[in-house]
Design a protein around this motif. Structure first.
Motif, PDB file in Angstrom:
ATOM      1  N   CYS A  53      -0.650  -2.998   3.362  1.00 28.54           N
ATOM      2  CA  CYS A  53      -1.437  -3.785   4.893  1.00 28.54           C
ATOM      3  C   CYS A  53      -1.376  -2.337   5.868  1.00 28.54           C
ATOM      4  CB  CYS A  53      -0.024  -3.581   5.644  1.00 28.54           C
ATOM      5  SG  CYS A  53       0.589  -5.724   5.603  1.00 28.54           S
ATOM      6  N   ALA A  54      -1.756  -0.836   5.254  1.00 22.87           N
ATOM      7  CA  ALA A  54      -2.420   0.567   5.723  1.00 22.87           C
ATOM      8  C   ALA A  54      -3.443  -0.037   6.564  1.00 22.87           C
ATOM      9  CB  ALA A  54      -2.027   1.047   4.410  1.00 22.87           C
ATOM     10  N   GLY A  55      -4.097  -0.763   5.730  1.00 23.40           N
ATOM     11  CA  GLY A  55      -5.609  -0.729   5.817  1.00 23.40           C
ATOM     12  C   GLY A  55      -5.810  -2.039   6.948  1.00 23.40           C
ATOM     13  N   GLY A  56      -4.742  -2.629   7.383  1.00 24.01           N
ATOM     14  CA  GLY A  56      -5.175  -3.994   7.792  1.00 24.01           C
ATOM     15  C   GLY A  56      -3.875  -5.306   6.570  1.00 24.01           C
ATOM     16  N   HIS A  57      -3.652  -5.498   7.618  1.00 24.00           N
ATOM     17  CA  HIS A  57      -2.661  -6.914   7.832  1.00 24.00           C
ATOM     18  C   HIS A  57      -3.117  -7.387   5.924  1.00 24.00           C
ATOM     19  CE1 HIS A  57      -0.235 -10.562   6.730  1.00 24.00           C
ATOM     20  NE2 HIS A  57      -1.252 -11.443   6.966  1.00 24.00           N
ATOM     21  N   ALA A  58      -2.202  -7.663   4.851  1.00 18.08           N
ATOM     22  CA  ALA A  58      -2.651  -7.782   3.719  1.00 18.08           C
ATOM     23  C   ALA A  58      -2.525  -9.763   2.728  1.00 18.08           C
ATOM     24  CB  ALA A  58      -2.864  -7.459   2.526  1.00 18.08           C
ATOM     25  N   LYS A  59      -3.114 -10.402   3.683  1.00 16.04           N
ATOM     26  CA  LYS A  59      -2.546 -11.996   2.909  1.00 16.04           C
ATOM     27  C   LYS A  59      -2.107 -12.347   1.454  1.00 16.04           C
ATOM     28  CE  LYS A  59      -6.141 -13.012   6.583  1.00 16.04           C
ATOM     29  NZ  LYS A  59      -6.743 -13.724   7.244  1.00 16.04           N
ATOM     30  N   TRP A  60      -1.466 -13.502   1.160  1.00 13.95           N
ATOM     31  CA  TRP A  60      -0.642 -13.299   0.257  1.00 13.95           C
ATOM     32  C   TRP A  60      -2.557 -13.393  -1.099  1.00 13.95           C
ATOM     33  CZ3 TRP A  60      -3.527 -17.601  -1.940  1.00 13.95           C
ATOM     34  CH2 TRP A  60      -4.028 -18.369  -1.683  1.00 13.95           C
ATOM     35  N   GLU A  61      -3.765 -13.713  -1.082  1.00 17.19           N
ATOM     36  CA  GLU A  61      -4.461 -13.542  -1.915  1.00 17.19           C
ATOM     37  C   GLU A  61      -4.631 -12.306  -2.299  1.00 17.19           C
ATOM     38  OE1 GLU A  61      -8.520 -16.276  -2.631  1.00 17.19           O
ATOM     39  OE2 GLU A  61      -8.524 -15.347  -0.804  1.00 17.19           O
ATOM     40  N   GLN A  62      -4.841 -11.209  -0.810  1.00 17.82           N
ATOM     41  CA  GLN A  62      -5.613 -10.359  -0.978  1.00 17.82           C
ATOM     42  C   GLN A  62      -4.077  -9.144  -1.684  1.00 17.82           C
ATOM     43  OE1 GLN A  62      -5.771  -9.989   3.083  1.00 17.82           O
ATOM     44  NE2 GLN A  62      -7.463  -8.399   2.483  1.00 17.82           N
ATOM     45  N   ARG A  63      -2.651  -9.600  -1.652  1.00 14.68           N
ATOM     46  CA  ARG A  63      -1.334  -8.953  -2.553  1.00 14.68           C
ATOM     47  C   ARG A  63      -1.352 -10.229  -3.638  1.00 14.68           C
ATOM     48  NH1 ARG A  63       3.345  -7.939   1.864  1.00 14.68           N
ATOM     49  NH2 ARG A  63       3.972  -7.414  -0.160  1.00 14.68           N
ATOM     50  N   ALA A  64      -1.746 -10.892  -4.632  1.00 19.46           N
ATOM     51  CA  ALA A  64      -1.650 -11.263  -5.502  1.00 19.46           C
ATOM     52  C   ALA A  64      -1.912 -10.372  -6.855  1.00 19.46           C
ATOM     53  CB  ALA A  64      -2.144 -12.850  -6.203  1.00 19.46           C
ATOM     54  N   THR A  65      -0.869 -10.099  -7.052  1.00 18.27           N
ATOM     55  CA  THR A  65      -1.028  -8.998  -8.238  1.00 18.27           C
ATOM     56  C   THR A  65      -1.031  -9.705 -10.043  1.00 18.27           C
ATOM     57  OG1 THR A  65      -0.450  -6.680  -9.244  1.00 18.27           O
ATOM     58  CG2 THR A  65       1.359  -8.241  -7.966  1.00 18.27           C
ATOM     59  N   THR A  66      -1.526  -9.147 -10.967  1.00 20.67           N
ATOM     60  CA  THR A  66      -0.590  -8.962 -12.870  1.00 20.67           C
ATOM     61  C   THR A  66      -0.025  -8.093 -13.096  1.00 20.67           C
ATOM     62  OG1 THR A  66      -2.966  -7.848 -13.373  1.00 20.67           O
ATOM     63  CG2 THR A  66      -2.998 -11.078 -13.157  1.00 20.67           C
ATOM     64  N   ASP A  67       0.104  -6.677 -12.015  1.00 19.17           N
ATOM     65  CA  ASP A  67       0.842  -5.728 -12.518  1.00 19.17           C
ATOM     66  C   ASP A  67       2.535  -5.753 -13.156  1.00 19.17           C
ATOM     67  OD1 ASP A  67       2.589  -2.799 -11.263  1.00 19.17           O
ATOM     68  OD2 ASP A  67       0.280  -2.661 -12.546  1.00 19.17           O
ATOM     69  N   ARG A  68       2.954  -5.406 -14.204  1.00 18.78           N
ATOM     70  CA  ARG A  68       3.721  -5.806 -14.615  1.00 18.78           C
ATOM     71  C   ARG A  68       4.737  -5.749 -13.947  1.00 18.78           C
ATOM     72  NH1 ARG A  68       6.432  -7.809 -19.604  1.00 18.78           N
ATOM     73  NH2 ARG A  68       8.005  -7.189 -20.163  1.00 18.78           N
TER      74      ARG A  68
END
Length: 306
Positions: A53-68
């Motif tokens: 969230c360093a660039g502003g609050h990140a919501k769940w859709e923004q934080r969803a990931t495929t990174d193992r």
């Protein structure tokens, strides 16, 4: 990722496997509270504006990931249920629900209504990846059509039928609630969304929004130049990146608001116009702009040290 869990520790390997399975399909995932369907990530009011969230609050859709690696770290921490962010995954999921046990309605369940819709369209019920929910309903997974920006709907297709696409999520198979487990009942490949569905769920076409030209603000040519530059980045953002771009660009301009170089309401109007021109919803724009500006203003350094 808060809240202590009372679920058995041995659920972690199966939930980790569920998260990795979804990610392997290219479906970004994020944690849900153990045993529940709500996101386990912090809300905007609790945001420290650090890390993701360093660039502003990140919501769940923004934080969803495929990174193992990120998924392994998360799901070995607690037995989180698994959310699939349908928009970034390129999915539209049709949610066929069942009447509540105490419901007095004699309406058919979502599956029966959907079957009737298919028959009316002259089509068989599609064969596709299908998940049974703990309540006895079903999730039918489809690939979202290229070029169409479909959002979530509730009851637009019919009673007890919802859809989840941009801005939405579904609980992944393997997740568990007190009512039971989400289970794959048809592992068929994910089918394309039937062509007759979008016309039934598409919102009315928004009016064309003319990008807003701000009047010059006395003594702040730099602020106006930055605002126009960042709005142009929003208007030309790549598909699927409009919301993230809006968040990032509004955050950059927020320092000029903090310094008193440009009125906040003019910045909000300009980014609202740019976001809607890129086909984000009005509500989505307002929430993202407000969050980004609030975060930027809080973190703005004095001009002489910036």
């Amino acid at each position: 990722m808060t809240q202590p869990t009372t679920l058995p520790r041995d659920l972690r390997p199966s939930l980790l496997a569920a998260a990795l399975t979804a990610a392997a399909r290219g479906w970004p995932v994020f944690p849900l509270l153990p045993g529940q369907k709500r996101p386990a990530l912090h809300g905007e009011d609790q945001c420290t504006n650090k890390g993701p969230c360093a660039g502003g609050h990140a919501k769940w859709e923004q934080r969803a990931t495929t990174d193992r690696a990120a998924i392994v770290r998360c799901w070995t921490h607690k037995p989180y249920n698994v959310g699939i962010a349908t928009g970034p995954a390129g999915l539209l999921v049709v949610d066929l629900d069942r009447p509540k046990p105490n419901s007095k309605s004699d309406a058919p369940d979502g599956a029966a209504t959907f079957k009737a819709l298919c028959e009316r369209a002259g089509q068989a019920v599609p064969t596709t990846y299908r998940v049974r929910t703990p309540s006895g309903g079903e999730h039918l997974y489809f690939t979202a059509p290229a070029g169409l920006r479909l959002g979530n709907t509730a009851g637009r297709l019919g009673p007890l039928i919802d859809t989840r696409a941009r801005g939405g999520y579904v609980v992944a198979p393997g997740s568990t609630t007190p009512a039971g487990t989400y289970e794959v009942i048809d592992p068929a490949p994910v089918a394309e969304l039937p062509a007759w569905i979008p016309s039934l769920i598409e919102p009315p076409k928004p009016a064309v929004v003319t990008p807003l030209r701000l009047p010059a603000v006395s003594g702040s040519l730099a602020a106006n130049a930055a605002l126009e530059r960042e709005c142009e980045l929003v208007r030309t953002a790549p598909p699927g990146q409009a919301n993230n771009t809006l968040n990032r660009c509004a955050f950059k301009v927020g320092r000029f608001v903090a310094w008193g170089d440009i009125p906040r309401h003019e910045v909000e109007q300009a980014f609202q116009a740019a976001g809607e021109a890129r086909e984000l919803t009005a509500a989505e724009c307002r929430a993202t702009i407000r969050s980004a500006l609030d975060s930027s203003i809080r973190q703005a350094r004095p001009r002489e040290t910036a």
